[in-house]
Write a protein that holds these residues in place. Structure first.
Motif, mmCIF file in Angstrom:
data_model
loop_
_atom_site.group_PDB
_atom_site.id
_atom_site.type_symbol
_atom_site.label_atom_id
_atom_site.label_comp_id
_atom_site.label_asym_id
_atom_site.label_seq_id
_atom_site.Cartn_x
_atom_site.Cartn_y
_atom_site.Cartn_z
ATOM 1 N N ASP A 36 8.790 -6.100 -6.081
ATOM 2 C CA ASP A 36 8.605 -6.029 -4.653
ATOM 3 C C ASP A 36 7.780 -4.862 -4.369
ATOM 4 O OD1 ASP A 36 8.625 -7.218 -2.241
ATOM 5 O OD2 ASP A 36 10.788 -6.524 -1.822
ATOM 6 N N ASN A 37 7.074 -5.271 -3.223
ATOM 7 C CA ASN A 37 6.140 -4.277 -2.693
ATOM 8 C C ASN A 37 6.530 -3.297 -1.467
ATOM 9 O OD1 ASN A 37 6.423 -6.229 -0.596
ATOM 10 N ND2 ASN A 37 4.235 -6.245 -0.057
ATOM 11 N N ALA A 38 7.752 -2.570 -1.915
ATOM 12 C CA ALA A 38 8.271 -1.736 -0.776
ATOM 13 C C ALA A 38 8.927 -0.425 -1.442
ATOM 14 C CB ALA A 38 9.507 -2.345 -0.271
ATOM 15 N N TRP A 39 8.053 0.488 -2.083
ATOM 16 C CA TRP A 39 8.742 1.662 -2.579
ATOM 17 C C TRP A 39 8.358 2.689 -1.370
ATOM 18 C CZ3 TRP A 39 10.323 3.393 -7.436
ATOM 19 C CH2 TRP A 39 10.539 2.737 -8.510
ATOM 20 N N TRP A 40 7.155 2.600 -0.835
ATOM 21 C CA TRP A 40 7.024 3.516 0.256
ATOM 22 C C TRP A 40 6.314 2.636 1.599
ATOM 23 C CZ3 TRP A 40 7.940 8.350 1.484
ATOM 24 C CH2 TRP A 40 7.321 8.883 2.443
ATOM 25 N N MET A 41 6.954 2.887 2.641
ATOM 26 C CA MET A 41 6.541 2.035 3.761
ATOM 27 C C MET A 41 5.957 2.895 5.081
ATOM 28 S SD MET A 41 7.333 -1.153 2.618
ATOM 29 C CE MET A 41 7.464 -1.771 4.460
ATOM 30 N N ASN A 43 4.419 1.867 9.203
ATOM 31 C CA ASN A 43 4.195 0.748 10.027
ATOM 32 C C ASN A 43 3.116 -0.330 9.519
ATOM 33 O OD1 ASN A 43 6.322 1.451 11.346
ATOM 34 N ND2 ASN A 43 5.149 2.725 12.960
ATOM 35 N N THR A 44 2.157 0.273 8.801
ATOM 36 C CA THR A 44 0.966 -0.619 8.566
ATOM 37 C C THR A 44 0.884 -0.673 6.842
ATOM 38 O OG1 THR A 44 -0.374 1.064 8.752
ATOM 39 C CG2 THR A 44 -0.132 -0.225 10.859
ATOM 40 N N ILE A 45 1.490 0.005 6.349
ATOM 41 C CA ILE A 45 1.427 0.094 4.854
ATOM 42 C C ILE A 45 2.765 -0.250 3.916
ATOM 43 C CG2 ILE A 45 0.552 1.533 2.868
ATOM 44 C CD1 ILE A 45 -1.064 3.023 4.920
ATOM 45 N N ALA A 46 2.613 -1.042 3.023
ATOM 46 C CA ALA A 46 3.577 -1.297 2.034
ATOM 47 C C ALA A 46 3.088 -0.974 0.876
ATOM 48 C CB ALA A 46 4.128 -2.673 2.320
ATOM 49 N N THR A 47 3.453 -0.017 0.021
ATOM 50 C CA THR A 47 3.184 0.408 -1.143
ATOM 51 C C THR A 47 4.242 0.210 -2.173
ATOM 52 O OG1 THR A 47 1.795 2.125 -0.268
ATOM 53 C CG2 THR A 47 2.557 2.409 -2.528
ATOM 54 N N ASP A 48 3.891 -0.502 -3.562
ATOM 55 C CA ASP A 48 4.822 -0.246 -4.778
ATOM 56 C C ASP A 48 4.074 0.374 -5.684
ATOM 57 O OD1 ASP A 48 3.143 -2.221 -5.847
ATOM 58 O OD2 ASP A 48 4.252 -3.646 -5.575
ATOM 59 N N VAL A 49 4.791 0.096 -6.924
ATOM 60 C CA VAL A 49 4.372 0.913 -8.110
ATOM 61 C C VAL A 49 2.968 0.197 -8.764
ATOM 62 C CG1 VAL A 49 6.266 1.894 -8.587
ATOM 63 C CG2 VAL A 49 6.038 -0.076 -9.641
#
Length: 173
Positions: A36-41, A43-49
């Motif tokens: 899933d794409n939610a290691w760092w969030m 309001n406008t960015i979702a980051t995963d590995v």
């Protein structure tokens, strides 16, 4: 076999089913944390590995992770590899658990499953620890997302599962 013997058998079956469910929950959490794409969030960015999603005009766009010094690729690859290994070890552990129930004698049944779960536990701990130590340290905006939190919860569940396998091995010996 008397009533006490059948009660012990039923209790053991319930215990084995509970361990199996705990193991499956751990696998699911590991897979979600890795994929899933939610290691760092923000309001406008979702980051995963694996990548980053940026929201522009209400639409999420897939982008590569930034190639900047705050995203060292060697550490990122270590996080990716450790996360995948955690999933693989845990999945192998559940197959070994089922196979051991029918093939190994009492006292040896759960050792290999416990080892796989311990390896999975250590792998996801390494991934989450590296991510915590090397990424987003200097960012003032943002928070750790649910995938990151699930990675730490999966660490706890796989640790509990591995300890349970080792304790259960002793009780069945």
């Amino acid at each position: 076999m008397g009533q006490a013997g059948s009660r012990i058998t039923v209790n053991m079956l319930i215990l084995l089913a509970a361990i199996f469910v705990l193991h499956i929950i751990g696998i699911i959490l590991l897979l979600v944390a890795t994929i899933d794409n939610a290691w760092w969030m923000t309001n406008t960015i979702a980051t995963d590995v694996w990548a980053r999603w940026i929201q522009t005009d209400g639409v999420w766009n897939y982008t590569d992770l930034p190639n900047i010094p705050s995203y060292p690729s060697d550490y990122l690859q270590a996080v990716q590899a450790s996360s995948v290994l955690a999933c693989i070890f845990s999945i192998l552990g559940i197959f070994v658990f089922v196979a051991q129930l029918f093939t190994l004698p009492k006292g040896q049944r759960f050792t290999i499953s416990g080892l796989f779960q311990l390896l999975s536990c250590l792998s996801i701990m390494i991934a989450a620890s590296i991510y915590t130590d090397r990424f987003h340290k200097d960012e003032s905006v943002g928070w750790y997302g649910h995938s990151y939190i699930l990675a730490w919860i999966a660490f706890s569940l796989t640790f509990i599962s591995s300890i349970t396998y080792f304790v259960l091995r002793k009780k069945t010996a």
